[in-house]
Design a protein around this motif. Structure first.
Motif, PDB file in Angstrom:
ATOM      1  N   ARG A 148      35.845  35.421  42.003  1.00 55.75           N
ATOM      2  CA  ARG A 148      36.134  36.012  40.696  1.00 55.75           C
ATOM      3  C   ARG A 148      35.385  37.323  40.594  1.00 55.75           C
ATOM      4  O   ARG A 148      34.159  37.357  40.674  1.00 55.75           O
ATOM      5  CB  ARG A 148      35.706  35.075  39.577  1.00 55.75           C
ATOM      6  CG  ARG A 148      36.079  35.633  38.225  1.00 55.75           C
ATOM      7  CD  ARG A 148      35.964  34.614  37.155  1.00 55.75           C
ATOM      8  NE  ARG A 148      36.672  35.131  35.991  1.00 55.75           N
ATOM      9  CZ  ARG A 148      37.041  34.396  35.005  1.00 55.75           C
ATOM     10  NH1 ARG A 148      36.802  33.117  35.003  1.00 55.75           N
ATOM     11  NH2 ARG A 148      37.660  34.933  33.985  1.00 55.75           N
ATOM     12  N   ASN A 149      36.151  38.407  40.424  1.00 52.62           N
ATOM     13  CA  ASN A 149      35.533  39.722  40.304  1.00 52.62           C
ATOM     14  C   ASN A 149      36.046  40.494  39.094  1.00 52.62           C
ATOM     15  O   ASN A 149      35.733  41.657  38.931  1.00 52.62           O
ATOM     16  CB  ASN A 149      35.725  40.539  41.585  1.00 52.62           C
ATOM     17  CG  ASN A 149      37.181  40.752  41.927  1.00 52.62           C
ATOM     18  OD1 ASN A 149      38.072  40.261  41.239  1.00 52.62           O
ATOM     19  ND2 ASN A 149      37.432  41.484  42.987  1.00 52.62           N
ATOM     20  N   GLU A 150      36.854  39.838  38.263  1.00 51.94           N
ATOM     21  CA  GLU A 150      37.340  40.438  37.025  1.00 51.94           C
ATOM     22  C   GLU A 150      37.342  39.368  35.940  1.00 51.94           C
ATOM     23  O   GLU A 150      37.801  38.252  36.164  1.00 51.94           O
ATOM     24  CB  GLU A 150      38.771  40.962  37.197  1.00 51.94           C
ATOM     25  CG  GLU A 150      38.899  42.095  38.202  1.00 51.94           C
ATOM     26  CD  GLU A 150      40.337  42.556  38.333  1.00 51.94           C
ATOM     27  OE1 GLU A 150      40.942  42.895  37.285  1.00 51.94           O
ATOM     28  OE2 GLU A 150      40.845  42.572  39.450  1.00 51.94           O
ATOM     29  N   THR A 151      36.834  39.715  34.763  1.00 49.62           N
ATOM     30  CA  THR A 151      36.758  38.715  33.704  1.00 49.62           C
ATOM     31  C   THR A 151      38.116  38.424  33.085  1.00 49.62           C
ATOM     32  O   THR A 151      38.333  37.345  32.551  1.00 49.62           O
ATOM     33  CB  THR A 151      35.790  39.167  32.591  1.00 49.62           C
ATOM     34  OG1 THR A 151      36.212  40.453  32.114  1.00 49.62           O
ATOM     35  CG2 THR A 151      34.373  39.240  33.102  1.00 49.62           C
ATOM     36  N   GLY A 152      39.049  39.345  33.157  1.00 49.78           N
ATOM     37  CA  GLY A 152      40.347  39.160  32.534  1.00 49.78           C
ATOM     38  C   GLY A 152      41.357  38.431  33.400  1.00 49.78           C
ATOM     39  O   GLY A 152      42.481  38.190  32.964  1.00 49.78           O
ATOM     40  N   LYS A 153      40.996  38.088  34.620  1.00 49.42           N
ATOM     41  CA  LYS A 153      41.935  37.444  35.545  1.00 49.42           C
ATOM     42  C   LYS A 153      41.338  36.164  36.092  1.00 49.42           C
ATOM     43  O   LYS A 153      40.124  36.015  36.168  1.00 49.42           O
ATOM     44  CB  LYS A 153      42.268  38.381  36.708  1.00 49.42           C
ATOM     45  CG  LYS A 153      43.042  39.616  36.296  1.00 49.42           C
ATOM     46  CD  LYS A 153      43.457  40.434  37.501  1.00 49.42           C
ATOM     47  CE  LYS A 153      44.241  41.654  37.052  1.00 49.42           C
ATOM     48  NZ  LYS A 153      44.635  42.468  38.189  1.00 49.42           N
ATOM     49  N   ASP A 154      42.222  35.245  36.474  1.00 50.07           N
ATOM     50  CA  ASP A 154      41.761  34.015  37.117  1.00 50.07           C
ATOM     51  C   ASP A 154      41.148  34.346  38.474  1.00 50.07           C
ATOM     52  O   ASP A 154      41.483  35.361  39.092  1.00 50.07           O
ATOM     53  CB  ASP A 154      42.936  33.047  37.316  1.00 50.07           C
ATOM     54  CG  ASP A 154      43.401  32.443  35.997  1.00 50.07           C
ATOM     55  OD1 ASP A 154      42.595  32.421  35.048  1.00 50.07           O
ATOM     56  OD2 ASP A 154      44.555  31.992  35.938  1.00 50.07           O
ATOM     57  N   ALA A 200      28.648  40.998  38.057  1.00 50.49           N
ATOM     58  CA  ALA A 200      29.026  39.691  37.499  1.00 50.49           C
ATOM     59  C   ALA A 200      30.137  39.002  38.274  1.00 50.49           C
ATOM     60  O   ALA A 200      30.797  38.115  37.753  1.00 50.49           O
ATOM     61  CB  ALA A 200      29.388  39.802  36.022  1.00 50.49           C
ATOM     62  N   SER A 201      30.345  39.379  39.513  1.00 47.70           N
ATOM     63  CA  SER A 201      31.327  38.657  40.323  1.00 47.70           C
ATOM     64  C   SER A 201      30.690  37.376  40.850  1.00 47.70           C
ATOM     65  O   SER A 201      29.472  37.225  40.839  1.00 47.70           O
ATOM     66  CB  SER A 201      31.816  39.531  41.482  1.00 47.70           C
ATOM     67  OG  SER A 201      30.746  39.924  42.287  1.00 47.70           O
ATOM     68  N   CYS A 202      31.532  36.440  41.301  1.00 50.49           N
ATOM     69  CA  CYS A 202      30.990  35.188  41.819  1.00 50.49           C
ATOM     70  C   CYS A 202      31.938  34.604  42.870  1.00 50.49           C
ATOM     71  O   CYS A 202      33.126  34.879  42.877  1.00 50.49           O
ATOM     72  CB  CYS A 202      30.740  34.175  40.700  1.00 50.49           C
ATOM     73  SG  CYS A 202      32.204  33.641  39.829  1.00 50.49           S
ATOM     74  N   SER A 242      26.671  32.883  42.136  1.00 52.16           N
ATOM     75  CA  SER A 242      26.662  34.211  41.550  1.00 52.16           C
ATOM     76  C   SER A 242      25.292  34.814  41.807  1.00 52.16           C
ATOM     77  O   SER A 242      24.282  34.165  41.576  1.00 52.16           O
ATOM     78  CB  SER A 242      26.946  34.130  40.053  1.00 52.16           C
ATOM     79  OG  SER A 242      26.963  35.421  39.497  1.00 52.16           O
TER      80      SER A 242
END
Length: 144
Positions: free
Chosen positions: A50-56, A28-30, A4
Motif C-alpha cells: 500500500r503506497n496510496e491512501t486513496g487506493k486499495d 506512510a507506505s507499508c 510499515s
C-alpha cells in the motif's frame, strides 16, 4: 502483519523478496503479509503493498509462486534472506559486557560527583576565610 517503516526499510524488504518495482516508497507506505488457513487446512501467504491512501493495496507475488503462495513454498523461496542466527547477523553483544559498561559508567559518575563536591567545599572554605578579620597596619606603626 503490516510492516510499515522508513521508506528505505520497505525498499530493502522488497529488494530482499525480489518484488521491488523500482520506485521509491512514499511516506506512510507499508508492505502487508497475510497468513490464511484454507478450508482443507493448508496455509498460504498473501502479500500486498500500500503506497496510496486513496487506493486499495496492490497485490504482490513472489517469483515462482502464486498470489496466495503455499506457506511451504514461501518459506523455501525466502530462506536465503532469513537469518539462521539472529545474534550473529545482528551482532548482538553479550549482556555481561553491557553490565560491565553500565557499572563502569556508574562508578565514574560517582567519582566525578565526589570530586566536584570536594572542589566546591574547598572553594567555599577559602572564600569564608578571606571574609574574616585581618590586621590592618597603621601608617606610623612599626612593621616588624
Amino acid at each position: 502483519m503490516v510492516y510499515s517503516a522508513h521508506d528505505t526499510t520497505i525498499v530493502a524488504l522488497q529488494l530482499a523478496l525480489d518484488v521491488y518495482n523500482g520506485k521509491q516508497a512514499p511516506y506512510a507506505s507499508c508492505h502487508i503479509f497475510e497468513l490464511y488457513q484454507e478450508d482443507h487446512g493448508a496455509f498460504t501467504v498473501g502479500m500486498f503493498y500500500r503506497n496510496e491512501t486513496g487506493k486499495d493495496p496492490y497485490p504482490v507475488k513472489l517469483a515462482n509462486c502464486t498470489q496466495d503462495c503455499p506457506l511451504e513454498d514461501f518459506i523455501r523461496i525466502t530462506k536465503s534472506v532469513i537469518p539462521d542466527d539472529w545474534a550473529k547477523e545482528c551482532q548482538i553483544g553479550s549482556t555481561l559486557q553491557d553490565t560491565k559498561v553500565i557499572v563502569g559508567l556508574a562508578v565514574c559518575s560517582c567519582l566525578l560527583f565526589l570530586l566536584i563536591l570536594l572542589l566546591l567545599i574547598v572553594l567555599c572554605r577559602q572564600k569564608s576565610q578571606a571574609d574574616g578579620y585581618r590586621h590592618v597596619i597603621n601608617e606610623g606603626e612599626d612593621q616588624s
